[in-house]
Motif scaffolding. Sequence first.
Motif, PDB file in Angstrom:
ATOM      1  N   ARG A 120      -6.642   5.877  -5.785  1.00 13.28           N
ATOM      2  CA  ARG A 120      -6.226   4.566  -5.355  1.00 13.28           C
ATOM      3  C   ARG A 120      -7.544   4.044  -4.849  1.00 13.28           C
ATOM      4  NH1 ARG A 120      -3.102   3.208  -0.980  1.00 13.28           N
ATOM      5  NH2 ARG A 120      -3.103   1.007  -2.026  1.00 13.28           N
TER       6      ARG A 120
ATOM      7  N   PRO B  43      -3.178   3.909 -10.752  1.00 17.09           N
ATOM      8  CA  PRO B  43      -1.845   3.877 -10.181  1.00 17.09           C
ATOM      9  C   PRO B  43      -0.780   3.501 -10.863  1.00 17.09           C
ATOM     10  CG  PRO B  43      -3.441   2.665  -8.671  1.00 17.09           C
ATOM     11  CD  PRO B  43      -4.346   2.616 -10.065  1.00 17.09           C
TER      12      PRO B  43
ATOM     13  N   VAL C 235       2.106   6.710  -6.850  1.00 19.89           N
ATOM     14  CA  VAL C 235       1.058   7.771  -7.364  1.00 19.89           C
ATOM     15  C   VAL C 235       1.730   9.166  -7.052  1.00 19.89           C
ATOM     16  CG1 VAL C 235      -1.279   9.000  -6.752  1.00 19.89           C
ATOM     17  CG2 VAL C 235      -0.941   6.347  -6.835  1.00 19.89           C
TER      18      VAL C 235
ATOM     19  N   GLU D  97      -6.325   9.619  -2.780  1.00 16.33           N
ATOM     20  CA  GLU D  97      -7.421   8.685  -2.299  1.00 16.33           C
ATOM     21  C   GLU D  97      -8.418   8.381  -3.543  1.00 16.33           C
ATOM     22  OE1 GLU D  97      -9.025  10.223   1.120  1.00 16.33           O
ATOM     23  OE2 GLU D  97      -7.451   9.365   2.315  1.00 16.33           O
TER      24      GLU D  97
ATOM     25  N   THR E 294       5.012   0.055  -9.643  1.00 15.75           N
ATOM     26  CA  THR E 294       5.842   0.408  -8.366  1.00 15.75           C
ATOM     27  C   THR E 294       7.047  -0.353  -8.640  1.00 15.75           C
ATOM     28  OG1 THR E 294       5.083  -1.642  -7.518  1.00 15.75           O
ATOM     29  CG2 THR E 294       3.806   0.667  -6.880  1.00 15.75           C
TER      30      THR E 294
ATOM     31  N   GLU F 252       2.201   1.750  -3.585  1.00 17.51           N
ATOM     32  CA  GLU F 252       1.324   2.311  -4.375  1.00 17.51           C
ATOM     33  C   GLU F 252       1.102   3.683  -4.449  1.00 17.51           C
ATOM     34  OE1 GLU F 252      -2.020  -0.323  -3.863  1.00 17.51           O
ATOM     35  OE2 GLU F 252      -0.840  -1.870  -5.122  1.00 17.51           O
ATOM     36  N   THR F 253       1.142   4.142  -3.016  1.00 14.41           N
ATOM     37  CA  THR F 253       0.736   5.670  -2.803  1.00 14.41           C
ATOM     38  C   THR F 253       1.860   6.204  -3.216  1.00 14.41           C
ATOM     39  OG1 THR F 253      -0.729   4.869  -0.972  1.00 14.41           O
ATOM     40  CG2 THR F 253       0.249   7.093  -0.909  1.00 14.41           C
TER      41      THR F 253
ATOM     42  N   CYS G 286      -6.094   6.917   2.637  1.00 12.44           N
ATOM     43  CA  CYS G 286      -4.671   6.956   2.627  1.00 12.44           C
ATOM     44  C   CYS G 286      -3.746   7.684   3.607  1.00 12.44           C
ATOM     45  CB  CYS G 286      -4.073   7.272   1.223  1.00 12.44           C
ATOM     46  SG  CYS G 286      -4.463   6.451  -0.118  1.00 12.44           S
TER      47      CYS G 286
ATOM     48  N   ALA H  38       0.839  -1.225  -0.080  1.00 18.03           N
ATOM     49  CA  ALA H  38       0.059  -0.143  -0.104  1.00 18.03           C
ATOM     50  C   ALA H  38       0.921   1.243   0.082  1.00 18.03           C
ATOM     51  CB  ALA H  38      -0.716   0.046   1.094  1.00 18.03           C
TER      52      ALA H  38
END
Length: 209
Positions: A143, A205, A127, A140, A208, A123-124, A147, A120
């Motif tokens: 995703r 997204p 972004v 948010e 990563t 991924e955040t 968050c 998580a």
Amino acid sequence: MTGSEIHGPAPEAAAPGPASADGPPDGAAPRGADLQSVVESLLFVAASPTPLARLAQVTGATEDAVNEALEQIAASYGLAGRGLRLLHKGDRVYLTTAPESSAFIEKFLGLDLSSKLSTAALETLAVIAYRQPLTRGDIETIRGVNCDGVLRTLIARELVEPVGRLEQPGRPFLYGTTLQFLHYFGLDSLERLPPLPADRDAGAPPPTT
């Protein structure tokens, strides 16, 4: 009066004043390899990322000359396989260790520098890296989940920081990546991020890896 005249004591030389905070100490801006050496030394002792304008102010060189010196320093690190790297973010530059040495630094200092981020968090972070600056609400929306906790973790790890406020009701914070983010992923600037696939949905997204 004839003969040798008697003179009083010679006046004392004026004490030198304090060195100016602006410009080189001797009044002559260093050039070429000398400028590279001075800039490298300044970055070594700097406690935080240093604006290009500050390096130019202290050395007395132009910003273009300082930028050229930085490029030469960065190139020398890359060619020689040195243990230092120059990181750039906007107009700030920072001298840090090579990511390849992180395991040895961790062992030497007794730190846990390589603790992994959760899926998580990655991924955040992806972004934010590709779409910065953006608000928590933007993150948010992209995703599709809350968050708040993940964002706090990324800020605590110094991978993300507030970079401004959005001029709308409530003036929410805008977030962007830090120089520590570049160091963590072994990048010397945001331009080194891998490009997004041309067919990727702008609302999805980013990768990563």
